[in-house]
Write a protein that holds these residues in place. Structure first.
Motif, PDB file in Angstrom:
ATOM      1  N   SER A  50       0.814  -1.203   0.000  1.00  0.00           N
ATOM      2  CA  SER A  50       0.000   0.000   0.000  1.00  0.00           C
ATOM      3  C   SER A  50       0.853   1.260   0.000  1.00  0.00           C
ATOM      4  O   SER A  50       1.980   1.275   0.494  1.00  0.00           O
ATOM      5  N   SER A  52       1.638   4.753   1.566  1.00  0.00           N
ATOM      6  CA  SER A  52       1.525   5.201   2.956  1.00  0.00           C
ATOM      7  C   SER A  52       0.330   6.127   3.117  1.00  0.00           C
ATOM      8  O   SER A  52       0.169   7.075   2.332  1.00  0.00           O
ATOM      9  N   PRO A  53      -0.542   5.878   4.104  1.00  0.00           N
ATOM     10  CA  PRO A  53      -1.715   6.741   4.294  1.00  0.00           C
ATOM     11  C   PRO A  53      -1.306   8.132   4.762  1.00  0.00           C
ATOM     12  O   PRO A  53      -0.252   8.318   5.385  1.00  0.00           O
ATOM     13  N   GLU A  54      -2.152   9.098   4.446  1.00  0.00           N
ATOM     14  CA  GLU A  54      -1.898  10.452   4.920  1.00  0.00           C
ATOM     15  C   GLU A  54      -2.169  10.530   6.412  1.00  0.00           C
ATOM     16  O   GLU A  54      -3.025   9.812   6.944  1.00  0.00           O
ATOM     17  N   LEU A 119     -12.835   2.572  11.417  1.00  0.00           N
ATOM     18  CA  LEU A 119     -11.514   3.131  11.117  1.00  0.00           C
ATOM     19  C   LEU A 119     -10.844   3.584  12.411  1.00  0.00           C
ATOM     20  O   LEU A 119     -11.422   4.332  13.183  1.00  0.00           O
ATOM     21  N   GLY A 121      -7.039   5.039  13.328  1.00  0.00           N
ATOM     22  CA  GLY A 121      -5.704   5.358  12.837  1.00  0.00           C
ATOM     23  C   GLY A 121      -5.593   4.876  11.406  1.00  0.00           C
ATOM     24  O   GLY A 121      -6.402   5.203  10.555  1.00  0.00           O
ATOM     25  N   ASP A 122      -4.588   4.036  11.112  1.00  0.00           N
ATOM     26  CA  ASP A 122      -4.467   3.478   9.765  1.00  0.00           C
ATOM     27  C   ASP A 122      -5.015   2.055   9.700  1.00  0.00           C
ATOM     28  O   ASP A 122      -4.810   1.343   8.721  1.00  0.00           O
ATOM     29  N   ARG A 123      -5.738   1.634  10.726  1.00  0.00           N
ATOM     30  CA  ARG A 123      -6.349   0.301  10.735  1.00  0.00           C
ATOM     31  C   ARG A 123      -7.766   0.370  10.189  1.00  0.00           C
ATOM     32  O   ARG A 123      -8.473   1.362  10.361  1.00  0.00           O
ATOM     33  N   ARG A 179     -12.816   9.210   5.782  1.00  0.00           N
ATOM     34  CA  ARG A 179     -11.982   8.940   6.954  1.00  0.00           C
ATOM     35  C   ARG A 179     -12.394   9.821   8.129  1.00  0.00           C
ATOM     36  O   ARG A 179     -12.372   9.399   9.274  1.00  0.00           O
ATOM     37  N   ASN A 335     -10.468   5.752   1.747  1.00  0.00           N
ATOM     38  CA  ASN A 335      -9.047   5.813   2.127  1.00  0.00           C
ATOM     39  C   ASN A 335      -8.163   5.677   0.877  1.00  0.00           C
ATOM     40  O   ASN A 335      -7.225   4.886   0.840  1.00  0.00           O
ATOM     41  N   ARG A 363      -8.090  -4.458   0.945  1.00  0.00           N
ATOM     42  CA  ARG A 363      -7.156  -3.399   0.571  1.00  0.00           C
ATOM     43  C   ARG A 363      -6.596  -3.744  -0.805  1.00  0.00           C
ATOM     44  O   ARG A 363      -6.259  -4.897  -1.075  1.00  0.00           O
ATOM     45  N   CYS A 387      -8.895  -6.442   4.903  1.00  0.00           N
ATOM     46  CA  CYS A 387      -8.651  -5.328   5.830  1.00  0.00           C
ATOM     47  C   CYS A 387      -8.367  -5.895   7.217  1.00  0.00           C
ATOM     48  O   CYS A 387      -8.804  -6.987   7.552  1.00  0.00           O
TER      49      CYS A 387
END
Length: 388
Positions: A50, A52-54, A119, A121-123, A179, A335, A363, A387
Motif C-alpha cells: 500500500s 503510505s496513508p496520509e 476506522l 488510525g491506519d487500521r 476517513r 481511504n 485493501r 482489511c
C-alpha cells in the motif's frame, strides 16, 4: 414531536484525537485490469504494497474550558464507521462501551447494513450489527477484533433543559470525508421529553441539543464535564439546525441488557456506501487526483456512464456498463491515496467495502496510467488482501 430526517447531524465547536476502523468488503471476479479485481489466472498473488496513508488531520475542539480535558481523555474511544446500506446513510461515529467489546452508534447509520468498516488510525476493522434497539434508536456493533481505546461509562444525570454538554464525533468536514476528522462540539439542551418518529421506530425520551449538521456525527456520545455518557446523537432535527439526542432514560436498557439475536436482513438490490464526496489524497499531481476522484466517485455512486466517461481510448470501449455493474455494484472505495511511480503511472492504494462476498473489506493497490484526457490503463499490483 420531532420528525426524523434522512441525514444525520453535526456539532458545533471541536477537538479530540482521531481513530478509525472499517467493516466489510469483498473482491469480485471479473475484469482483470479493473480496480478491485484479482490478478488474471496464472499471475503471482503477490501481497499488496500500500501507499503510505496520509496523517490524520488535527482534531477540532476547545483548547480550554470544562470539556477540553474530557475531549483528549475520551477521544480514543470514538471511531469513524462506514457501511453499505440500502439508504446510502452509512456513515457515522461509534464509541466503545461495556466489557464485551461492543461499539455503540445510531441505528440510522447501520440500519440494513450489508458491510461495515471501523476506522482507527491506519487500521480498518470489519464489524457486524449485533443488535438494533427500535425504542432508543441505537445499534450495537461487534468488531472482528478488539478495539483499542477508552470505553465510556454511564453517567447518572438525566439531561435537562439548560444543561451544557459535549459531543465527541467524526465529522465529514475533512479533506478526507470518508476517513473523517475528530471533533468535539459543545452545546446546550434546549428541549426535553420529546418523541421522535423515524423509519427505525418510535423513540421517546428525546432531547434537542444545539449544534450544526453533519452526517458523520450520527452515533456520537454526549457527555458531561466528567466524561460520563449522558446520551447519544441519533440524527439532525427536522429543521437541520439542532441535534436529536436520546437520553439515559432510553439509552441505558439497550446498553446494559442482553444483546440477543442480530436483526433480520431486509432485501436490498442496490446497497451503496454513504453519499459523501469521494476524494483522493497523496502526492500525485492535483489534476490527476481529481480525475481519480471522479472515477472512484462514479463507482461509489453506481453511475456506470459517468465512470466510463473518465476512461479514454480502448479502455472505455473494453469496459461496458454491464461489466462495471457486475464488478462494482454494492462496493464502496475509501481511504484512497496516490503516489507517483517509477513507471510514470500513479500508484493508488485504497480500501473497498463490498455488500456481498467474503471478505467484506479488502485493501487494493494498482498502477494507473492517466493524463488530462482520462485514464488509459489500470493494472493491479498483486492480489487484494483483507482489511485488518
Amino acid at each position: 414531536m420531532i420528525a426524523l430526517v434522512t441525514g444525520i447531524f453535526v456539532l458545533a465547536i471541536v477537538a479530540g484525537v482521531a481513530v478509525a476502523f472499517v467493516i466489510r468488503a469483498a473482491g469480485g471476479a471479473g475484469l482483470a485490469a479493473l480496480p478491485g479485481s484479482p490478478p488474471s489466472p496464472g499471475s503471482p498473488a503477490a501481497p499488496v504494497q500500500s501507499v503510505s496513508p496520509e496523517p490524520l488531520e488535527t482534531p477540532e475542539g476547545p483548547s480550554d474550558g470544562p470539556f477540553a480535558e474530557v475531549a483528549h481523555r475520551a477521544a480514543s474511544g470514538t471511531h469513524r464507521i462506514l457501511a453499505t446500506t440500502c439508504t446510502g446513510t452509512g456513515v457515522g461515529t461509534a464509541f466503545q462501551f461495556g466489557s464485551e467489546g461492543l461499539l455503540v452508534t445510531s441505528a440510522r447509520a447501520v440500519s440494513g447494513a450489508r458491510s461495515i468498516a471501523v476506522l482507527s488510525g491506519d487500521r480498518i476493522v470489519p464489524a457486524d450489527v449485533a443488535k438494533i434497539d427500535t425504542v432508543s434508536g441505537l445499534a450495537l456493533l461487534r468488531p472482528d477484533v478488539a478495539m483499542v481505546g477508552q470505553g465510556f461509562e454511564l453517567g447518572t444525570q438525566q439531561l435537562a433543559v439548560g444543561d451544557q454538554v459535549a459531543l465527541l464525533g467524526w465529522t465529514t468536514e475533512s479533506q478526507q470525508p470518508a476517513r473523517g476528522r475528530a471533533r468535539i462540539g459543545v452545546g446546550t439542551i434546549t428541549e426535553a421529553g420529546l418523541t421522535l418518529e423515524s423509519p427505525d421506530g418510535r423513540h421517546p425520551g428525546i432531547r434537542r441539543m444545539t449544534g450544526e449538521f453533519d452526517p458523520g456525527l450520527a452515533g456520537s456520545p454526549v457527555v458531561g464535564e466528567d466524561g460520563r455518557l449522558l446520551g447519544v446523537v441519533l440524527q439532525a432535527a427536522d429543521d437541520q439546525d439542532d441535534l436529536v439526542v436520546a437520553g439515559l432514560d432510553t439509552v441505558a436498557d439497550p446498553l446494559l441488557g442482553p444483546t440477543g439475536m442480530p436483526p433480520a436482513m431486509e432485501p436490498c438490490l442496490n446497497a451503496t456506501g454513504p453519499r459523501i464526496v469521494t476524494t483522493v489524497g497523496g502526492a500525485a499531481p492535483a489534476a490527476l487526483r481529481t480525475q481519480l476522484g471522479q472515477w472512484f466517485g462514479a463507482l461509489n455512486a453506481g453511475d456506470w456512464d459517468r465512470a466510463r466517461g473518465t476512461l479514454t481510448g480502448g479502455l472505455r470501449e473494453d469496459w461496458t456498463r454491464e461489466e462495471l455493474d457486475v464488478e462494482h455494484r454494492g462496493t464502496y472505495a475509501f481511504n484512497i491515496v496516490s503516489a507517483p511511480s517509477d513507471s510514470g503511472a500513479v500508484t493508488v492504494s485504497w480500501a473497498r467495502l463490498q455488500a456481498e462476498g467474503d471478505p467484506a473489506c479488502e485493501r487494493l493497490v494498482a498502477d494507473v496510467a492517466l493524463d488530462e484526457s482520462g485514464i488509459r490503463s489500470i493494472s493491479p499490483r498483486g492480489a487484494p488482501v483483507p482489511c485488518g
